[in-house]
Design an enzyme around this catalytic site. Structure first.
Site, PDB file in Angstrom:
ATOM      1  N   ASP A 171       0.884  -1.169   0.000  1.00 25.45           N
ATOM      2  CA  ASP A 171       0.000   0.000   0.000  1.00 25.45           C
ATOM      3  C   ASP A 171       0.917   1.212   0.000  1.00 25.45           C
ATOM      4  OD1 ASP A 171      -2.237   1.635   0.198  1.00 25.45           O
ATOM      5  OD2 ASP A 171      -2.178   1.630   2.385  1.00 25.45           O
ATOM      6  N   GLU A 205      -1.193  -1.106  -4.875  1.00 25.01           N
ATOM      7  CA  GLU A 205      -2.458  -0.399  -5.063  1.00 25.01           C
ATOM      8  C   GLU A 205      -2.304   0.636  -6.162  1.00 25.01           C
ATOM      9  OE1 GLU A 205      -4.771   2.792  -2.476  1.00 25.01           O
ATOM     10  OE2 GLU A 205      -5.145   0.749  -1.740  1.00 25.01           O
ATOM     11  N   ASP A 212      -2.792   1.020   6.862  1.00 27.96           N
ATOM     12  CA  ASP A 212      -1.901   0.751   5.720  1.00 27.96           C
ATOM     13  C   ASP A 212      -1.397  -0.689   5.743  1.00 27.96           C
ATOM     14  OD1 ASP A 212      -1.267   3.869   4.950  1.00 27.96           O
ATOM     15  OD2 ASP A 212      -1.368   3.533   7.111  1.00 27.96           O
TER      16      ASP A 212
END
Length: 203
Positions: free
Chosen positions: A7, A68, A141
């Site tokens: 992330d 992501e 996260d």
């Protein structure tokens, strides 16, 4: 299959390694968050993220990396920082010949919770349950990184099968088109060779 989920972010970059087993079974191998000070130079912050990712690649040896995908947000500076961090991760993986796949937030949410509109609390709760963790990974996260890895493990085989099916369909279509062209060419040749082909006969 072992996947490193990332992330990306400059202030906090979530890292999560997940092993995929038979069926949809998944196991958490490691999870953490790399932090960089907001007052540090951009190059220094990116280097710190790069060093951390390199270390994780060395230690955990994933077979693929899931990152992501950055999408439009109101804060342009945040988007740029996220994109830069994601680019560093992709570069580190590419140097090792590892496949890198970018998943959108909605894809990740849908894969993990069944809804592309799930909130962070729902994602964290499902990640905790799926991986049978004793406590919820924090901050968000960290949970998102694990969710990315799970998403990749569950979606990529289907995506690969779909790509293979599309490639096969395209190959069959080309072969059929080539046969039609060959048949038309052969018919034109036979018509040209037949002296009576252009005459109208009457009884």
């Amino acid at each position: 299959m072992r996947v490193l989920g990332v992330d990306p972010g400059l202030t906090r970059c979530g890292l999560g390694v997940v092993d995929g087993g038979l069926g949809r079974s998944v196991t958490c191998v490691a999870v953490d968050v790399v932090r960089t000070p907001a007052d540090a130079e951009l190059s220094t912050r990116l280097l710190r993220i790069s060093d951390a990712v390199e270390h994780w690649l060395d230690v955990h040896r994933p077979e693929a990396v899931a990152v992501e995908r950055v999408f439009s947000q109101h804060n342009v500076r945040t988007v740029m920082g996220t994109a830069q961090a994601g680019g560093v991760v992709a570069l580190n993986a590419a140097r090792r010949g590892l496949p890198v796949v970018f998943h959108t937030p909605s894809e990740v949410k849908a894969a993990v919770t069944g809804s592309g509109r799930a909130d962070k609390a729902q994602v964290t709760g499902m990640v905790t349950r799926l991986l049978k963790l004793e406590s919820q990974p924090k901050p968000a996260d960290a949970a998102d990184a694990l969710a990315l890895a799970i998403c990749h493990l569950w979606r990529e085989p289907m995506r690969e099968r779909l790509a293979a099916a599309e490639a096969k369909a395209a190959q069959l279509a080309r072969a059929h088109k080539a046969k039609l062209a060959a048949a038309a060419k052969d018919k034109a040749r036979r018509t040209a060779d037949d002296p009576n082909s252009g005459r109208n006969t009457r009884r």
